[in-house]
Design an enzyme around this catalytic site. Sequence first.
Site, PDB file in Angstrom:
ATOM      1  N   TYR A  81      -4.601 -11.691  16.134  1.00  0.00           N
ATOM      2  CA  TYR A  81      -4.571 -12.873  15.264  1.00  0.00           C
ATOM      3  C   TYR A  81      -3.940 -12.528  13.919  1.00  0.00           C
ATOM      4  O   TYR A  81      -3.063 -13.238  13.411  1.00  0.00           O
ATOM      5  CB  TYR A  81      -5.992 -13.392  15.074  1.00  0.00           C
ATOM      6  CG  TYR A  81      -6.165 -14.359  13.939  1.00  0.00           C
ATOM      7  CD1 TYR A  81      -5.988 -15.726  14.124  1.00  0.00           C
ATOM      8  CD2 TYR A  81      -6.524 -13.919  12.654  1.00  0.00           C
ATOM      9  CE1 TYR A  81      -6.154 -16.619  13.070  1.00  0.00           C
ATOM     10  CE2 TYR A  81      -6.683 -14.802  11.614  1.00  0.00           C
ATOM     11  CZ  TYR A  81      -6.499 -16.145  11.813  1.00  0.00           C
ATOM     12  OH  TYR A  81      -6.660 -17.019  10.778  1.00  0.00           O
ATOM     13  N   GLU A  88      -6.231 -10.552   4.761  1.00  0.00           N
ATOM     14  CA  GLU A  88      -7.472 -11.139   5.260  1.00  0.00           C
ATOM     15  C   GLU A  88      -8.589 -10.637   4.363  1.00  0.00           C
ATOM     16  O   GLU A  88      -8.647  -9.449   4.027  1.00  0.00           O
ATOM     17  CB  GLU A  88      -7.730 -10.730   6.719  1.00  0.00           C
ATOM     18  CG  GLU A  88      -6.595 -11.024   7.684  1.00  0.00           C
ATOM     19  CD  GLU A  88      -6.311 -12.506   7.860  1.00  0.00           C
ATOM     20  OE1 GLU A  88      -7.153 -13.342   7.447  1.00  0.00           O
ATOM     21  OE2 GLU A  88      -5.241 -12.834   8.404  1.00  0.00           O
ATOM     22  N   ASP A 137       0.616 -10.698   4.441  1.00  0.00           N
ATOM     23  CA  ASP A 137      -0.559 -11.563   4.470  1.00  0.00           C
ATOM     24  C   ASP A 137      -1.768 -10.679   4.202  1.00  0.00           C
ATOM     25  O   ASP A 137      -1.687  -9.443   4.318  1.00  0.00           O
ATOM     26  CB  ASP A 137      -0.692 -12.271   5.824  1.00  0.00           C
ATOM     27  CG  ASP A 137      -1.754 -13.370   5.792  1.00  0.00           C
ATOM     28  OD1 ASP A 137      -2.004 -13.929   4.700  1.00  0.00           O
ATOM     29  OD2 ASP A 137      -2.338 -13.662   6.838  1.00  0.00           O
ATOM     30  N   ASP A 173      -4.042 -14.862  -1.930  1.00  0.00           N
ATOM     31  CA  ASP A 173      -3.503 -13.506  -1.797  1.00  0.00           C
ATOM     32  C   ASP A 173      -3.156 -12.942  -3.172  1.00  0.00           C
ATOM     33  O   ASP A 173      -3.383 -11.761  -3.439  1.00  0.00           O
ATOM     34  CB  ASP A 173      -2.251 -13.513  -0.920  1.00  0.00           C
ATOM     35  CG  ASP A 173      -2.506 -14.077   0.467  1.00  0.00           C
ATOM     36  OD1 ASP A 173      -3.159 -13.396   1.262  1.00  0.00           O
ATOM     37  OD2 ASP A 173      -2.057 -15.201   0.732  1.00  0.00           O
ATOM     38  N   ASP A 194       0.149 -13.548  11.955  1.00  0.00           N
ATOM     39  CA  ASP A 194       0.357 -14.202  10.668  1.00  0.00           C
ATOM     40  C   ASP A 194       1.596 -13.707   9.947  1.00  0.00           C
ATOM     41  O   ASP A 194       2.072 -14.369   9.014  1.00  0.00           O
ATOM     42  CB  ASP A 194      -0.876 -14.017   9.775  1.00  0.00           C
ATOM     43  CG  ASP A 194      -1.990 -14.987  10.127  1.00  0.00           C
ATOM     44  OD1 ASP A 194      -1.726 -15.934  10.895  1.00  0.00           O
ATOM     45  OD2 ASP A 194      -3.122 -14.812   9.633  1.00  0.00           O
TER      46      ASP A 194
END
Length: 369
Positions: free
Chosen positions: A152, A31, A29, A86, A156
Site C-alpha cells: 500500500y 506515513e 510520501d 508531510d 503511493d
Amino acid sequence: MQDYVYVDSRTTLQPLLEQYRQSELLVLDTEFVRTRTYYARLGLIQAYDGKTLALIDPVAIDDLSGFWQLLTAPNITKVLHSCSEDLEVFAHDGGIQPAPLLDSQIAAGLAGNGHGLGYAKLVQQYLGVALDKGESRTDWIRRPLTMSQLSYAANDVLYLYQLFPELKQTLEQQGRYQWALEESARMTKGRLTPPVREQAYLKVKNAFQLSSTELAVLRQLAAWRLDKAMKKDLALGFVMKDHALIALAKKQPRTINDIMRLKDLTDQEKRFYAKDMVNLINKVDFSSLPDPVDVLALKPAYKNAFKTLKGRLEQIATDTAVPMELLGSKRHINEYLGWYWNDKSGDTPLLLQGWRGQLVADALAKLPV
C-alpha cells in the site's frame, strides 16, 4: 506491483541517497500517526526516482540527516501529493522544507482537474488504475509492518511517478507549470518558524467575542496551553479545549474553589490544571492590553464587498478552469479586503501576487469595494 527495497539501517540508506542525488525527479510520501499528539509520529518514508522504490524506516534508523539534506538539493524536483501534513513532518523531524517542490494535487487543480483531487482519483483518472486504500488507518509505528501495508505504501509513490510526466506536459502546454511550482513553494513558507506563544490566543475559536481585558487573560492562558502541548507532545485540545479557555477568560476565577465550580471545564482539566489556571489568571498584566480582535465580517460593508469580489473571482475561475478554492478562497478574499480597507498598507495580499495576480489584478482594480 514493482519491487521495492526496505531500508532500515544507515548502511543501506547511504548508497540509496547517493543514487537519488543524481536524479532530476524524486517522488515522496510519508506515513505517520497523529491522534492525541501535537507532533505527527513518523512511521515510514516512501521514495522513488524511477529506478529504486524505497521504503525507509525512520523508526529503525536513528540518523536521517543525509535524507533530510537530499530534500533541499536544488537539482532534484520533489513531487508529493496533498503534502501539507508531510511538510509538517519534514519541518519537525528534519528541520527542512523540500525545494524545489511540486504538489500534484495543486498541479492537478491548475491543469483543470478540479479542486482537492485525491490520490486514488488522480491515479484512476490518469492511469486507469483502481487503488486499494484498505490500509489507510494502519498504525505505522507498530513493527513489523505487513506485506499488505508495505505494498500500500509503495503504491503511493509508484503511480505518482508514472503519471507525473503527463501532468507536467499538460501544465506546460497551458503555460502553468511554473504556477504549480510557485504555489507548491508557497506551502512551505513559515513552516520552519516556531509558533509565537504570545499570539496563540488569536487562534482560539471565538476570541473575537472578548473584551481587551478578557483577551489579556486569554493571551496568558493560550500561551501556557501551547507551551504545555509542545512539551508534553499533546494536541492542543487534549490539554484544554478552546471553549474552556474562553470561559476562563470571561469569568476569571481567582481561587481553586472558583475553578471547581465552573461547568465549562472537564473534571480532568480541573484536576490537572486548576492550580496553574489560578496562578496564571492572578498574574495577568492588565497594564498592556491587546487590541480587540478585528472581525472583518462584522464591518457594515463586508457582506456586499465580499459578494462582489467573490462573483468576479468565480467568473475568472470559470473562464480559466482554475478551481475557485485555489484561485480565491474565503481567506484570500478576506485578506484582500482587510488590506484594501487599511489603505492598502502592509503586505500585498496573495490575490495580487504571482500567478493569481496575473489572472485577477486588473479585474479587482476595477471593482468598487
